[in-house]
Design an enzyme around this catalytic site. Structure first.
Site, mmCIF file in Angstrom:
data_model
loop_
_atom_site.group_PDB
_atom_site.id
_atom_site.type_symbol
_atom_site.label_atom_id
_atom_site.label_comp_id
_atom_site.label_asym_id
_atom_site.label_seq_id
_atom_site.Cartn_x
_atom_site.Cartn_y
_atom_site.Cartn_z
ATOM 1 N N ASP A 8 -13.839 5.754 -25.167
ATOM 2 C CA ASP A 8 -15.138 5.690 -24.510
ATOM 3 C C ASP A 8 -15.951 4.593 -25.196
ATOM 4 O OD1 ASP A 8 -17.145 6.306 -22.720
ATOM 5 O OD2 ASP A 8 -17.339 8.399 -23.301
ATOM 6 N N GLU A 10 -19.853 4.716 -25.699
ATOM 7 C CA GLU A 10 -21.142 5.013 -26.331
ATOM 8 C C GLU A 10 -21.027 5.283 -27.824
ATOM 9 O OE1 GLU A 10 -21.561 6.031 -21.970
ATOM 10 O OE2 GLU A 10 -20.044 6.368 -23.526
ATOM 11 N N HIS A 61 -14.359 4.764 -20.110
ATOM 12 C CA HIS A 61 -15.806 4.605 -19.941
ATOM 13 C C HIS A 61 -16.132 4.093 -18.539
ATOM 14 C CE1 HIS A 61 -19.994 3.664 -20.707
ATOM 15 N NE2 HIS A 61 -19.781 2.449 -20.227
ATOM 16 N N HIS A 117 -24.716 12.437 -23.052
ATOM 17 C CA HIS A 117 -24.631 12.878 -21.665
ATOM 18 C C HIS A 117 -23.306 13.612 -21.491
ATOM 19 C CE1 HIS A 117 -22.368 9.081 -21.550
ATOM 20 N NE2 HIS A 117 -21.709 9.603 -20.532
ATOM 21 N N GLU A 135 -17.953 16.126 -22.931
ATOM 22 C CA GLU A 135 -16.698 15.392 -22.732
ATOM 23 C C GLU A 135 -15.707 15.639 -23.870
ATOM 24 O OE1 GLU A 135 -17.647 11.272 -21.707
ATOM 25 O OE2 GLU A 135 -19.371 12.063 -20.589
#
Length: 275
Positions: A8, A10, A61, A117, A135
């Site tokens: 991912d 972030e 992502h 998120h 996640e």
């Protein structure tokens, strides 16, 4: 030995703002380069421990088209693009020996956490058997459903704490300390990569000591959605119903694999705007 590295964006060192993770923003190219470099560090660590390993890297992502193929370590194969089976874990199967989650972030509503998120801004919370999962938890449980241990997770300190609560035996690598949604004290990218390479080698070497997480069915699932339109769409799915909560839909799945796929479908429905 087969390893899947799910990457991912972030939770990558140096990244703190959506301008670095959004293809439509000015700093996205720099974010892609940082993401690809951390993926390479983890690939190198896996192959330090297991030189003949089959390494798959799942771009996990947004569009799933962020990692720069020409800059990725040529010893690995890249899974990119969407839609695809198992979403962020594409390429994972029962023959996989270890899963490594790189650049992950804390779930919605937790923090401080950089760019926190769950899947997208429309998913406010997911609860499986009463436990709130983002996640990290959703993907770790899917790996566990296939009998695959999650041996490593990297991200900010909040993401690492979330992972440690779910998979205490896994190796965690905090590459930044979250100060808020868009602020952090971050390691130099080269220092982060050095730590990731060493940690990946250690994690893969200890994979047999790390049990796959397990959620046995049937499982009650609740999903809090931001948009009433998404709730209207969700209730068209057989078995999914509104609950007394204004933002919540619920269903019962016979096993975690079914629950995971339905949650992915709800997340996709959440991206549909009213006609």
């Amino acid at each position: 030995m087969k390893a899947l590295i799910s990457v991912d964006m972030e939770g990558i060192s140096g990244i703190v703002h959506s301008s670095e993770t959004n293809p439509e923003r000015y700093d996205y190219q720099r974010g892609r380069e940082l993401m690809t470099a951390e993926a390479n560090a983890v690939i190198a660590g896996v192959l330090d421990a297991e030189p003949t390993a089959d390494v798959l890297v799942a771009d996990a992502h947004g569009t799933f088209r962020n990692l720069l193929p020409e800059q990725l370590d040529r010893r690995a194969r890249l899974v990119r693009g969407k839609p695809r089976a198992l979403n962020m874990l594409a390429g994972l199967d029962e023959e996989t020996d270890a899963a490594l989650l790189v650049g992950y972030h804390v779930r919605a509503g937790e923090g401080p956490g950089v760019l926190a998120h769950t899947m997208n801004g429309e998913i406010l919370d997911v609860r499986v058997a009463g436990r709130s999962l983002g996640e990290i938890g959703l993907n770790a449980a899917m790996a566990g459903h296939l009998g695959v241990p999650v041996v490593l997770l990297s991200g900010d300190d909040a993401a690492c704490a979330e992972a440690a609560a779910l998979i205490p035996e896994a190796v965690t690598v905090p590459v930044k300390e979250a100060l808020g949604m868009a602020a952090a004290v971050t390691l130099h990218p080269e220092e982060a990569r050095d730590r990731l390479r060493r940690a990946a080698a250690d994690a893969v070497s200890r994979r047999r000591e790390i049990p796959p997480p397990s959620l046995t069915g049937p499982l009650d699932v609740e999903v809090d959605l931001a948009s009433p339109h998404t709730i209207d769409l969700a209730t068209l799915i057989p078995g999914v119903s509104r609950t007394a909560g204004a933002r919540t839909v619920a269903f019962t799945a016979p096993d975690y694999g079914t629950a995971y796929r339905l949650i992915l479908l709800l997340a996709q429905l959440a991206t549909i705007r009213p006609a």
